[in-house]
Design an enzyme around this catalytic site. Structure first.
Site, PDB file in Angstrom:
ATOM      1  N   THR A 146       0.723  -0.894  -0.329  1.00  0.00           N
ATOM      2  CA  THR A 146      -0.317   0.335   0.085  1.00  0.00           C
ATOM      3  C   THR A 146       0.963   1.301   0.202  1.00  0.00           C
ATOM      4  O   THR A 146       1.543   1.403   0.980  1.00  0.00           O
ATOM      5  CB  THR A 146      -0.917   0.443   1.503  1.00  0.00           C
ATOM      6  OG1 THR A 146      -1.904  -1.093   1.335  1.00  0.00           O
ATOM      7  CG2 THR A 146      -1.936   0.860   1.193  1.00  0.00           C
ATOM      8  N   GLU A 147       0.976   2.370  -0.731  1.00  0.00           N
ATOM      9  CA  GLU A 147       1.207   3.579  -0.844  1.00  0.00           C
ATOM     10  C   GLU A 147       2.343   3.407  -1.299  1.00  0.00           C
ATOM     11  O   GLU A 147       4.055   4.367  -0.713  1.00  0.00           O
ATOM     12  CB  GLU A 147       0.932   4.138   0.074  1.00  0.00           C
ATOM     13  CG  GLU A 147      -0.563   4.003  -0.029  1.00  0.00           C
ATOM     14  CD  GLU A 147      -1.188   5.661  -0.589  1.00  0.00           C
ATOM     15  OE1 GLU A 147      -0.286   6.002  -1.580  1.00  0.00           O
ATOM     16  OE2 GLU A 147      -2.846   5.480  -1.294  1.00  0.00           O
ATOM     17  N   LEU A 148       3.204   2.136  -1.562  1.00  0.00           N
ATOM     18  CA  LEU A 148       4.771   1.722  -1.747  1.00  0.00           C
ATOM     19  C   LEU A 148       4.944   1.872  -0.271  1.00  0.00           C
ATOM     20  O   LEU A 148       7.147   2.047  -0.118  1.00  0.00           O
ATOM     21  CB  LEU A 148       5.653   2.604  -2.259  1.00  0.00           C
ATOM     22  CG  LEU A 148       5.306   2.362  -4.169  1.00  0.00           C
ATOM     23  CD1 LEU A 148       6.561   3.833  -5.048  1.00  0.00           C
ATOM     24  CD2 LEU A 148       4.693   1.032  -4.719  1.00  0.00           C
TER      25      LEU A 148
END
Lengths: 394, 428
Positions: A146-148
């Site tokens: 998630t979101e890197l």
């Protein structure tokens, strides 16, 4: 050796909550704004997913498969496609069938489970992997969180879940003098290969493309290929939200024309090839390892967790939510588990962000609420009802 | 006995508690044989006139009734300042008023003799102008009806200038009624000196000052320097006639402890939150609700989150009409931890619904409610103790609920206005 270009697009839609008042607690356990979710999904499908998929399909076929891209589609988005716009799923299946498109694995609910609970993280990653296999017919082998979001600890968990490649942000405070345009290894798990986002070149497309105040405006495919040539290193990782195309950058800005010309121009140059993340990890030699003790992400200027856990509202909501993991562990009710998943979507915490002065505008643009306080109150009312249901089920 | 009364609002169109109190007072006076002419800036025509005759100031043209009125108008003109600082409005309403003014491109107009002035009768951005215009029209009305009243009665600072004008022109005695003071609205640094000045002028010009509690009487004497001999307390009452009991289905099994009111410094919201955190350390079967809005709301939300109790502490936002009744009906304990409250009618509403209440000693209501539990607003431990007791010991809860219900049903305006009638009589 040719320089590799790796394109990865994130596809996600949150399950927005309806206005849920104190008076509803204990009485009504439907939490979602179905109307808003349906309306927004259908709009984005028309503006972005359908025309852009078509464009990519054409580019792949024209290049005889040499043009390659990767996607990660959250489980929440896949559910909404299935419910409101099945034609989008069909067009992703067509892309999968070309063999030039890789689909990555992530947490099913686009959640922060990697930070909160190893067991919940495992559950969601496996759920997503299976769902991608079932809907798109391909098995993901590379992972994007998630979101890197990435850290040494998360790297260890991801490798143990069977992935050998992971994507993250080329955050300046981690990279220091090193360039993101190489392949790296995780210091905590040297068998895990890391691809790092080149945020400068990625954001030129994702954020700056239609900004008329930007010195480089208008951005042409020719100019961009020039910048790719100038970039040192083995690989340029262009990672961005898929909604960049037609939503964040409107069709009128010329973003589709840009993307239509880019693949052929890159290939014509002769100095590049397109790769997917798993191919890059196989072909390119790592140059070193990276240590990331504190989690990083691709969000905001800080590239840390402050967009989701930066203030006391977000921290309390997060703690209350994940405090339920133990009670849920002994329950087999699929409805409770589905709600638990949707309440974990990181978007809910993102709406509570109070960083008004720098990145607040971005947060506001994506929030269905007028203020972070309203987002918090509404979320906690929903969560309170959810907690009552869990306690009743014990 | 006949009274010319200046008010600012009257049910059904009310923004605060002042209109409700005025209705109770005119009805109680009628019961006691006192006739009233009730002047208000902007009547809608749907007010209940069974107990009073309502005069709409917006319908009356200013007349050159005497040479002194011109002189007086010159004096009150001083108060017309084109400023947006209005202390009486809560932030939401204020913001709305400003936005509306901008949207309508409203220009402030001046009225000359022979002209009418359309009052908004709200607590809006041009409040100061309305207050001084109201004095001009009020003086005119007093002269027009000079043979129809014996005493002038003005409610709160908004109407004091009208009361003074009426007294100066007719020579009849003036009673000013203090429902709230600047000292209850904020600390001395943030007071609007123009409001303070009007309050003081009204109290000095009055022949009697009526206060809604001994607490307020003390403020009038000590802070405004008014002669104690002319300051009389007449406690507020409440009119429950025509009230239907509503039944609600409860969603939560837990006990519900409620704070209902503007979330401002004066109402002591942070003491409620601190006490909630303490109670939750000892028992889990309780939820806290803060109903209302105000300038301290966001701060309150952060405080709740920081203490980690947001799954048990809920915010509803501003509640309207029936939602307020619903909230009382859903409550098991009502809390009013005000730092300074001239009277405070909300615990009476709660007790009338059978909800035991805990109120601060720093409220006028504490002087009349024997069966409410009372604590000092700052004594969070005592507040937590009382909440814990009321949610844990049914015998206490039932006792407080039953006795409280009977008690508030006895607090009738008929009794309060009998005292008010005596005040009038002392002036004739």
């Amino acid at each position: 050796m040719k320089k590799s270009i790796c394109l990865y697009f994130q596809v996600h839609q949150p399950t927005r909550l309806r206005q849920y008042r104190f008076f509803d607690i204990g009485k009504d356990s439907h939490y979602y704004d179905d109307f808003a979710n349906r309306t927004i999904l259908k709009r984005v499908a028309q503006n972005c997913y359908l025309p852009m998929n078509e464009l990519l399909l054409e580019a792949i076929s024209k290049s005889k498969g040499k043009f390659k891209v990767a996607f990660s589609i959250s489980g929440s988005a896949l559910e909404q496609f299935d419910r409101y716009a099945p034609e989008v799923l069909d067009s992703f299946r067509k892309l999968a069938a070309t063999g030039s498109v890789e689909f990555l694995c992530e947490t099913y609910y686009h959640s922060l489970a990697s930070l909160a609970s190893p067991s919940e993280f495992l559950h969601q990653v496996m759920k997503h992997k299976k769902h991608v296999e079932d809907t798109l017919g391909v098995t993901p082998t590379a992972f994007r969180n998630t979101e890197l979001i990435y850290s040494d600890d998360i790297a260890r968990q991801v490798y143990e879940l069977g992935f050998k490649t992971m994507l993250t942000e080329g955050a300046r405070h981690i990279m220091g003098w090193q360039s993101p345009n190489y392949l790296y290894l995780a210091e905590s798990q040297p068998k895990l290969k890391l691809l790092l986002r080149n945020y400068g070149l990625s954001d030129d497309i994702a954020f700056r493309f239609s900004d008329k105040g930007w010195g480089e405006w208008p951005l042409t495919a020719e100019k961009f290929v020039g910048w790719l040539k100038d970039a040192e290193g083995d690989i340029v990782n262009l990672f961005m939200d898929y909604e960049t195309f037609g939503e964040h950058q409107k069709a009128e800005s010329g973003i589709f024309d840009f993307m239509r010309s880019l693949p052929a121009l890159v290939l014509k140059d002769g100095g590049f090839d397109f790769v997917t993340p798993s191919q890059a990890a196989k072909n390119i030699k790592p140059v070193g390892s990276l240590s990331v003790p504190d989690p990083i992400s691709w969000a905001d200027e800080e590239r840390d967790l402050s967009a989701w856990l930066g203030n006391e509202l977000q921290q309390d909501a997060y703690n209350k939510l994940y405090g339920l993991t133990e009670k849920l562990a002994i329950l087999a009710d699929p409805e409770l588990w589905a709600d638990f998943g949707h309440l974990q979507e990181s978007d809910h915490l993102y709406y509570m962000c109070t960083k008004f002065f720098s990145d607040g505008e971005i947060h506001k643009r994506f929030s269905p609420y007028d203020t972070p306080y309203e987002a918090f109150i509404n979320y906690m009312n929903v969560l309170s009802d959810f907690i009552i249901r869990i306690n009743n089920a014990q | 006995m006949r009274v010319l009364m200046f008010g600012w609002e009257f049910p059904p169109h009310i923004a605060g508690g002042l209109g409700t109190a005025c209705e109770g007072i005119v009805k109680g006076l009628a019961y006691n044989g006192v006739e009233t002419l009730f002047v208000m800036p902007n009547a809608s025509g749907d007010e209940d006139q069974s107990a009073t005759t309502i005069l709409n100031a917006s319908d009356v043209a200013v007349q050159n009734v005497s040479s002194t009125v011109e002189e007086f108008i010159n004096k009150v003109k001083f108060f017309y300042v084109d400023s947006n600082i209005v202390p009486y409005v809560d932030p939401d309403e204020y913001f709305e008023a400003i936005e509306k003014m901008k949207a309508n491109g409203l220009k402030q107009t001046t009225i000359g003799f022979g002209q009418k002035f359309k009052f908004s009768g709200k607590y809006g951005a041009n409040l100061m102008e309305e207050v001084s215009r109201y004095a001009q029209v009020g003086g005119t009305i007093a002269m027009q009806h000079i043979d129809e009243f014996d005493v002038i009665h003005a409610h709160d600072w908004l109407t004091y200038l009208a009361g003074i004008a009426a007294k100066e022109l007719t020579g009849k005695p003036l009673v000013v009624h203090v429902h709230a003071t600047s000292y209850d609205r904020g600390d001395e640094k943030h007071m609007d000196s123009r409001v303070l000045d009007i309050e003081k002028r009204g109290m000095l010009a009055a022949d009697r000052v009526v206060t809604v509690s001994d607490l307020t009487r003390g403020i009038v004497i000590n802070k405004y320097g008014i002669d104690p001999a002319k300051v009389v307390t007449v406690h507020n009452a409440v009119d429950f006639s025509g009230r239907e009991d509503i039944s609600v289905e409860r969603g939560v099994k837990d006990k519900v402890v409620t704070f209902l009111g503007r979330i401002t410094f004066q109402k002591g919201p942070e003491y409620f939150i601190d006490a909630a955190a303490k109670v939750l350390k000892r028992t889990k079967n309780v939820r806290f609700v803060m109903a209302g809005s105000g300038d301290m709301m966001n701060r309150a939300i952060r405080q709740v989150a920081r203490m980690g109790i947001s799954d048990r502490f809920h915010f509803t936002g501003f509640l309207r009409g029936a939602e307020v009744q619903k909230m009382f009906a859903l409550s098991d304990v009502y809390i009013m931890p005000s730092v300074s409250e001239p009277f405070g009618i909300s615990p009476l509403e709660a007790m009338r619904t059978g909800v035991p209440s805990i109120i601060s000693h720093q409220s006028g209501a504490a002087e009349v409610l024997k069966y409410a539990l009372k604590v000092d607003f700052w004594d969070v431990d005592a507040l937590a103790d009382d909440i814990y007791a009321l949610v844990s010991y049914p015998a206490l809860t039932e006792f407080a609920s039953k006795q409280g219900y009977d008690e508030v049903n006895e607090l009738k305006w008929n009794g309060a206005t009998a005292k008010l009638k005596k005040v009038y009589e002392s002036l004739l």
